[in-house]
Design a protein around this motif. Structure first.
Motif, mmCIF file in Angstrom:
data_model
loop_
_atom_site.group_PDB
_atom_site.id
_atom_site.type_symbol
_atom_site.label_atom_id
_atom_site.label_comp_id
_atom_site.label_asym_id
_atom_site.label_seq_id
_atom_site.Cartn_x
_atom_site.Cartn_y
_atom_site.Cartn_z
ATOM 1 N N ILE A 113 -17.407 -7.706 -4.442
ATOM 2 C CA ILE A 113 -16.713 -9.949 -3.668
ATOM 3 C C ILE A 113 -14.832 -9.303 -4.321
ATOM 4 N N SER A 114 -14.841 -8.650 -5.404
ATOM 5 C CA SER A 114 -13.696 -8.121 -6.056
ATOM 6 C C SER A 114 -12.894 -7.224 -5.136
ATOM 7 N N GLY A 115 -13.507 -6.239 -4.177
ATOM 8 C CA GLY A 115 -13.299 -5.143 -4.222
ATOM 9 C C GLY A 115 -12.562 -5.764 -2.048
ATOM 10 N N LEU A 116 -13.543 -6.671 -1.866
ATOM 11 C CA LEU A 116 -13.803 -7.748 -0.851
ATOM 12 C C LEU A 116 -11.316 -8.354 -0.545
ATOM 13 N N ALA A 117 -11.481 -8.598 -1.967
ATOM 14 C CA ALA A 117 -10.221 -9.661 -2.128
ATOM 15 C C ALA A 117 -9.346 -8.303 -1.894
ATOM 16 N N ARG A 118 -9.451 -7.293 -3.054
ATOM 17 C CA ARG A 118 -8.927 -6.181 -3.232
ATOM 18 C C ARG A 118 -8.032 -5.428 -1.630
ATOM 19 N N ALA A 119 -8.940 -5.916 -0.445
ATOM 20 C CA ALA A 119 -8.797 -5.424 0.598
ATOM 21 C C ALA A 119 -8.512 -6.248 2.127
ATOM 22 N N GLY A 120 -8.453 -7.777 0.473
ATOM 23 C CA GLY A 120 -7.399 -8.604 2.165
ATOM 24 C C GLY A 120 -8.186 -9.431 3.180
ATOM 25 N N ILE A 121 -9.650 -9.304 2.127
ATOM 26 C CA ILE A 121 -10.438 -9.983 3.251
ATOM 27 C C ILE A 121 -10.930 -11.040 2.474
ATOM 28 N N THR A 122 -10.317 -12.319 3.224
ATOM 29 C CA THR A 122 -10.790 -13.801 1.856
ATOM 30 C C THR A 122 -11.331 -14.336 3.070
ATOM 31 N N GLU A 123 -11.261 -14.352 4.492
ATOM 32 C CA GLU A 123 -12.936 -15.221 4.793
ATOM 33 C C GLU A 123 -13.798 -14.421 5.196
ATOM 34 N N PRO A 124 -14.271 -15.650 5.763
ATOM 35 C CA PRO A 124 -15.672 -15.234 6.595
ATOM 36 C C PRO A 124 -15.498 -14.685 7.384
ATOM 37 N N LEU A 125 -17.009 -13.424 7.676
ATOM 38 C CA LEU A 125 -16.834 -12.343 8.275
ATOM 39 C C LEU A 125 -18.212 -12.733 9.149
ATOM 40 N N THR A 126 -18.054 -12.558 11.157
ATOM 41 C CA THR A 126 -19.523 -12.552 11.079
ATOM 42 C C THR A 126 -20.194 -11.018 11.357
ATOM 43 N N THR A 127 -21.226 -10.891 11.695
ATOM 44 C CA THR A 127 -22.256 -10.577 12.301
ATOM 45 C C THR A 127 -21.597 -8.798 12.594
ATOM 46 N N LEU A 130 -16.924 -2.628 10.938
ATOM 47 C CA LEU A 130 -15.911 -2.639 9.863
ATOM 48 C C LEU A 130 -16.747 -1.216 9.267
ATOM 49 N N LYS A 131 -18.385 -1.438 9.581
ATOM 50 C CA LYS A 131 -19.347 -0.324 9.190
ATOM 51 C C LYS A 131 -19.271 1.016 9.685
ATOM 52 N N ALA A 132 -18.690 0.727 11.364
ATOM 53 C CA ALA A 132 -18.442 1.948 12.331
ATOM 54 C C ALA A 132 -17.178 2.592 12.000
ATOM 55 N N GLU A 133 -16.154 1.913 11.657
ATOM 56 C CA GLU A 133 -14.716 2.342 11.570
ATOM 57 C C GLU A 133 -14.904 2.872 10.047
ATOM 58 N N ASN A 134 -14.934 2.058 9.300
ATOM 59 C CA ASN A 134 -15.371 2.769 7.787
ATOM 60 C C ASN A 134 -13.809 3.064 6.982
ATOM 61 N N PRO A 135 -12.876 2.294 7.147
ATOM 62 C CA PRO A 135 -11.788 2.712 6.697
ATOM 63 C C PRO A 135 -11.682 2.526 5.249
ATOM 64 N N GLU A 136 -10.729 3.636 5.045
ATOM 65 C CA GLU A 136 -10.416 4.158 3.792
ATOM 66 C C GLU A 136 -10.929 3.210 2.361
ATOM 67 N N TRP A 137 -10.692 1.779 3.082
ATOM 68 C CA TRP A 137 -10.879 0.388 1.606
ATOM 69 C C TRP A 137 -11.878 0.774 1.749
ATOM 70 N N LEU A 138 -12.490 0.325 2.371
ATOM 71 C CA LEU A 138 -13.912 0.455 2.513
ATOM 72 C C LEU A 138 -14.868 1.626 2.293
ATOM 73 N N GLU A 139 -14.911 2.861 2.358
ATOM 74 C CA GLU A 139 -15.122 4.344 1.245
ATOM 75 C C GLU A 139 -14.739 3.575 -0.167
ATOM 76 N N HIS A 140 -13.437 3.447 -0.395
ATOM 77 C CA HIS A 140 -13.063 3.469 -1.528
ATOM 78 C C HIS A 140 -13.946 2.477 -2.854
ATOM 79 N N GLU A 141 -13.930 1.331 -1.929
ATOM 80 C CA GLU A 141 -14.876 0.238 -2.870
ATOM 81 C C GLU A 141 -16.110 0.509 -2.594
#
Length: 103
Positions: free
Chosen positions: A55-69, A75-86
Motif C-alpha cells: 500500500i505504501s508503494g501505491l502511495a509513493r507512486a501517487g495512486i491514492t484512488e480506487p482502481l477498477t480491474t 498498469l500490469k500491461a504497461e509495467n511502468p518503472e515505478w511498478l517494477e521498482h515497487e
C-alpha cells in the motif's frame, strides 16, 4: 469482503450487517457483490495485492484512488518503472520477513 464500501448499494451501506448475514453474503454473494469483486472499483489493499506491491508503494507512486480491474490490468500491461521498482521492494521485504521468521 474485499470491496470498496462506497461502491456498494446505498441500502447495504445504510443497514447493519450481522455476522450471520455476512456469512450468507460470503457463501452466496448477490450479483452486485460478485460484480464489485470482479470489476471494482477495488480498495487500495486489493489494488496493492493485485499489482504485487505494498500500500505504501501505491502511495509513493501517487495512486491514492480506487482502481477498477481494467485499470489494474492496464498498469500490469504497461509495467511502468515505478511498478517494477515497487515489486522489487515488496519481494525484498518478503525475503527479509522470511529470514527473520527463520531466526
Amino acid at each position: 469482503m474485499g470491496v470498496l464500501f462506497s461502491a456498494t448499494p446505498a441500502e447495504f451501506r445504510a443497514g447493519v450487517v450481522s455476522r450471520d448475514e455476512l456469512n450468507a453474503l460470503q457463501a452466496n454473494p448477490p450479483a452486485w457483490l460478485t460484480d464489485l469483486r470482479r470489476n471494482g472499483p477495488h480498495p487500495k489493499q486489493v489494488v496493492a495485492a493485485k499489482l504485487g506491491v505494498s500500500i505504501s508503494g501505491l502511495a509513493r507512486a501517487g495512486i491514492t484512488e480506487p482502481l477498477t480491474t481494467a485499470e489494474i490490468e492496464q498498469l500490469k500491461a504497461e509495467n511502468p518503472e515505478w511498478l517494477e521498482h515497487e515489486r522489487g521492494v515488496q519481494a525484498e521485504a518478503r525475503k527479509e520477513a522470511a529470514r527473520l521468521k527463520q531466526r
